[in-house]
Write an enzyme that holds these catalytic residues in place. Structure first.
Site, PDB file in Angstrom:
ATOM      1  N   GLY A  14       2.897  -1.118   4.166  1.00  0.00           N
ATOM      2  CA  GLY A  14       2.976   0.296   3.806  1.00  0.00           C
ATOM      3  C   GLY A  14       4.403   0.685   3.462  1.00  0.00           C
ATOM      4  O   GLY A  14       4.922   0.339   2.399  1.00  0.00           O
ATOM      5  N   GLY A  15       5.056   1.386   4.373  1.00  0.00           N
ATOM      6  CA  GLY A  15       6.390   1.962   4.147  1.00  0.00           C
ATOM      7  C   GLY A  15       7.388   1.038   3.461  1.00  0.00           C
ATOM      8  O   GLY A  15       8.072   1.452   2.516  1.00  0.00           O
TER       9      GLY A  15
ATOM     10  N   GLY B  31       2.661   2.383  10.696  1.00  0.00           N
ATOM     11  CA  GLY B  31       3.622   3.472  10.542  1.00  0.00           C
ATOM     12  C   GLY B  31       4.368   3.815  11.818  1.00  0.00           C
ATOM     13  O   GLY B  31       5.020   4.861  11.911  1.00  0.00           O
TER      14      GLY B  31
ATOM     15  N   HIS C 235      -9.510   1.327   4.873  1.00  0.00           N
ATOM     16  CA  HIS C 235      -8.227   1.494   5.572  1.00  0.00           C
ATOM     17  C   HIS C 235      -8.443   2.432   6.759  1.00  0.00           C
ATOM     18  O   HIS C 235      -9.223   3.383   6.673  1.00  0.00           O
ATOM     19  CB  HIS C 235      -7.176   2.056   4.611  1.00  0.00           C
ATOM     20  CG  HIS C 235      -5.798   1.993   5.191  1.00  0.00           C
ATOM     21  ND1 HIS C 235      -5.349   2.903   6.110  1.00  0.00           N
ATOM     22  CD2 HIS C 235      -4.789   1.102   5.008  1.00  0.00           C
ATOM     23  CE1 HIS C 235      -4.104   2.577   6.473  1.00  0.00           C
ATOM     24  NE2 HIS C 235      -3.744   1.494   5.814  1.00  0.00           N
TER      25      HIS C 235
ATOM     26  N   GLU D  98      -6.773   4.787   7.846  1.00  0.00           N
ATOM     27  CA  GLU D  98      -6.516   6.205   7.537  1.00  0.00           C
ATOM     28  C   GLU D  98      -7.730   6.840   6.863  1.00  0.00           C
ATOM     29  O   GLU D  98      -8.012   8.021   7.050  1.00  0.00           O
ATOM     30  CB  GLU D  98      -5.258   6.320   6.656  1.00  0.00           C
ATOM     31  CG  GLU D  98      -4.003   6.045   7.483  1.00  0.00           C
ATOM     32  CD  GLU D  98      -2.817   5.512   6.697  1.00  0.00           C
ATOM     33  OE1 GLU D  98      -2.827   5.574   5.452  1.00  0.00           O
ATOM     34  OE2 GLU D  98      -1.872   5.015   7.343  1.00  0.00           O
TER      35      GLU D  98
ATOM     36  N   GLU E  92      -5.260  -4.818  10.565  1.00  0.00           N
ATOM     37  CA  GLU E  92      -4.234  -3.794  10.757  1.00  0.00           C
ATOM     38  C   GLU E  92      -4.502  -3.038  12.058  1.00  0.00           C
ATOM     39  O   GLU E  92      -5.285  -2.072  12.069  1.00  0.00           O
ATOM     40  CB  GLU E  92      -4.244  -2.795   9.603  1.00  0.00           C
ATOM     41  CG  GLU E  92      -3.936  -3.390   8.254  1.00  0.00           C
ATOM     42  CD  GLU E  92      -3.346  -2.351   7.294  1.00  0.00           C
ATOM     43  OE1 GLU E  92      -2.303  -2.662   6.701  1.00  0.00           O
ATOM     44  OE2 GLU E  92      -3.908  -1.248   7.170  1.00  0.00           O
TER      45      GLU E  92
ATOM     46  N   SER F  80       3.545  -2.030  10.149  1.00  0.00           N
ATOM     47  CA  SER F  80       5.009  -2.083  10.318  1.00  0.00           C
ATOM     48  C   SER F  80       5.618  -3.426   9.898  1.00  0.00           C
ATOM     49  O   SER F  80       6.578  -3.894  10.502  1.00  0.00           O
ATOM     50  CB  SER F  80       5.402  -1.726  11.749  1.00  0.00           C
ATOM     51  OG  SER F  80       4.980  -0.404  12.058  1.00  0.00           O
TER      52      SER F  80
ATOM     53  N   ASN G 223       0.880  -1.177   0.000  1.00  0.00           N
ATOM     54  CA  ASN G 223       0.000   0.000   0.000  1.00  0.00           C
ATOM     55  C   ASN G 223       0.914   1.221   0.000  1.00  0.00           C
ATOM     56  O   ASN G 223       1.506   1.549   1.019  1.00  0.00           O
ATOM     57  CB  ASN G 223      -0.899  -0.023   1.244  1.00  0.00           C
ATOM     58  CG  ASN G 223      -1.706   1.264   1.377  1.00  0.00           C
ATOM     59  OD1 ASN G 223      -1.748   2.088   0.458  1.00  0.00           O
ATOM     60  ND2 ASN G 223      -2.347   1.430   2.530  1.00  0.00           N
ATOM     61  N   TRP G 224       1.006   1.842  -1.167  1.00  0.00           N
ATOM     62  CA  TRP G 224       1.927   2.976  -1.305  1.00  0.00           C
ATOM     63  C   TRP G 224       1.384   4.264  -0.671  1.00  0.00           C
ATOM     64  O   TRP G 224       2.088   5.264  -0.631  1.00  0.00           O
ATOM     65  CB  TRP G 224       2.213   3.232  -2.786  1.00  0.00           C
ATOM     66  CG  TRP G 224       3.222   2.311  -3.384  1.00  0.00           C
ATOM     67  CD1 TRP G 224       3.961   1.358  -2.747  1.00  0.00           C
ATOM     68  CD2 TRP G 224       3.620   2.280  -4.763  1.00  0.00           C
ATOM     69  NE1 TRP G 224       4.788   0.736  -3.646  1.00  0.00           N
ATOM     70  CE2 TRP G 224       4.599   1.269  -4.880  1.00  0.00           C
ATOM     71  CE3 TRP G 224       3.234   2.989  -5.907  1.00  0.00           C
ATOM     72  CZ2 TRP G 224       5.206   0.977  -6.104  1.00  0.00           C
ATOM     73  CZ3 TRP G 224       3.840   2.683  -7.125  1.00  0.00           C
ATOM     74  CH2 TRP G 224       4.808   1.696  -7.217  1.00  0.00           C
ATOM     75  N   LYS G 225       0.106   4.234  -0.265  1.00  0.00           N
ATOM     76  CA  LYS G 225      -0.504   5.449   0.304  1.00  0.00           C
ATOM     77  C   LYS G 225      -0.252   6.633  -0.644  1.00  0.00           C
ATOM     78  O   LYS G 225      -0.233   6.438  -1.847  1.00  0.00           O
ATOM     79  CB  LYS G 225       0.022   5.676   1.727  1.00  0.00           C
ATOM     80  CG  LYS G 225      -0.113   4.402   2.578  1.00  0.00           C
ATOM     81  CD  LYS G 225       0.095   4.601   4.040  1.00  0.00           C
ATOM     82  CE  LYS G 225      -0.127   3.273   4.756  1.00  0.00           C
ATOM     83  NZ  LYS G 225       0.051   3.357   6.202  1.00  0.00           N
TER      84      LYS G 225
END
Ligand code: 13P
Length: 255
Positions: free
Chosen positions: A233-234, A172, A94, A96, A166, A212, A9-11
């Site tokens: 993610g990251g 994150g 998600h 977010e 999640e 994470s 997930n590149w956000k």
């Protein structure tokens, strides 16, 4: 046997140049999709370019979509268009989006039905905030989110649904849930699906862990009985790390 899914997930990261460079770097090395399902979920304006260049073993996903097929909804993206341009997955609900954009269990449910109607594979996110975990109410919280998200989805549609657990406190933050914690929460989600439908249906649903995840911890997470992959993610922003995680997943299934 549930096939492992590793989804990045590149956000709201990467320009077009950066995205194309990533695809160029990973394309030849992605494991066969019969073995591992590899997915990148990117910002909407990148999707068509990524689909065109994705190679046989990568699938492209969106990070959100609207629940209606079309209409006066300025700024939104329809499932019809996603399907039309060759997108195969869509992240729904998600945390977010729940936190910053007013996504509710009800809208998640409507979007899930809409995604299935258009043949998109939804990756439905659930997970508790820290305060809920500290009160020891994680199970009830996640059960309720799961039940509401899946309301009205038929047993024979469940095979096409992917769920991502999640925990919000792990996103994150560098604080991963332990493999045992993640597996316990995911078992609970599977049991919830079993109660809604039946154990056979629940057994077929892929449930991922997210929060994470990186090249160091993905191996121990996917080694757990009920964890069927990761929503990353990251760590998915780097081609090298993404490939490394795919290769760990691939090794795991060859064991
Ligand atoms: P991080 O892997 O950066 O913690 O993000 C997790 C996530 O939100 C994936 O959807």
């Amino acid at each position: 046997m549930r096939k492992i899914v590793i989804a990045g997930n590149w956000k709201m990261f990467k320009t077009r140049d950066e995205a194309l460079q990533f695809i160029y770097n990973v394309n030849m090395e992605i494991p066969n999709r019969e073995m591992v399902e590899s997915v990148i979920c990117a910002q909407a304006p990148l999707l068509r370019d990524l689909v065109k260049r994705q190679g046989d073993n990568l699938r492209i996903g969106a990070q959100n979509m609207h629940e209606k097929s079309e209409g006066a909804f300025t700024g939104e993206v329809s499932a019809a268009l996603l399907e039309n341009i060759g997108v195969r997955y869509v992240i729904i609900g998600h945390s977010e989006r729940r936190e910053h954009f007013g996504e509710t269990d009800e809208s998640v449910n409507k979007k899930l039905h809409q995604a299935l109607r258009y043949g998109l594979t939804p990756i439905v996110c659930v997970g508790e905030p820290l305060a809920v975990r500290e009160k020891g109410e994680t199970d009830a919280y996640v059960e309720e989110q799961t039940e509401k998200a899946l309301s009205g989805v038929k047993a024979d549609e469940m095979e096409d649904v992917v769920i991502a657990y999640e925990p919000i406190w792990a996103i994150g933050t560098g604080k991963t849930a332990t493999p045992e914690m993640a597996d316990e929460a995911i078992k609970n989600i599977r049991q919830t699906i079993g109660r809604i439908h039946d154990a056979g249906t629940a057994d077929k649903v892929r449930i991922l862990y997210g929060g994470s995840v990186n090249t160091e911890n993905i191996g121990e997470l996917i080694a757990m009985e009920d964890i069927d992959g990761a929503l990353v993610g990251g760590a998915s922003l780097s081609a090298k790390n993404f490939l490394k995680m795919l290769s760990i997943a691939h090794e795991h299934i060859n064991k």
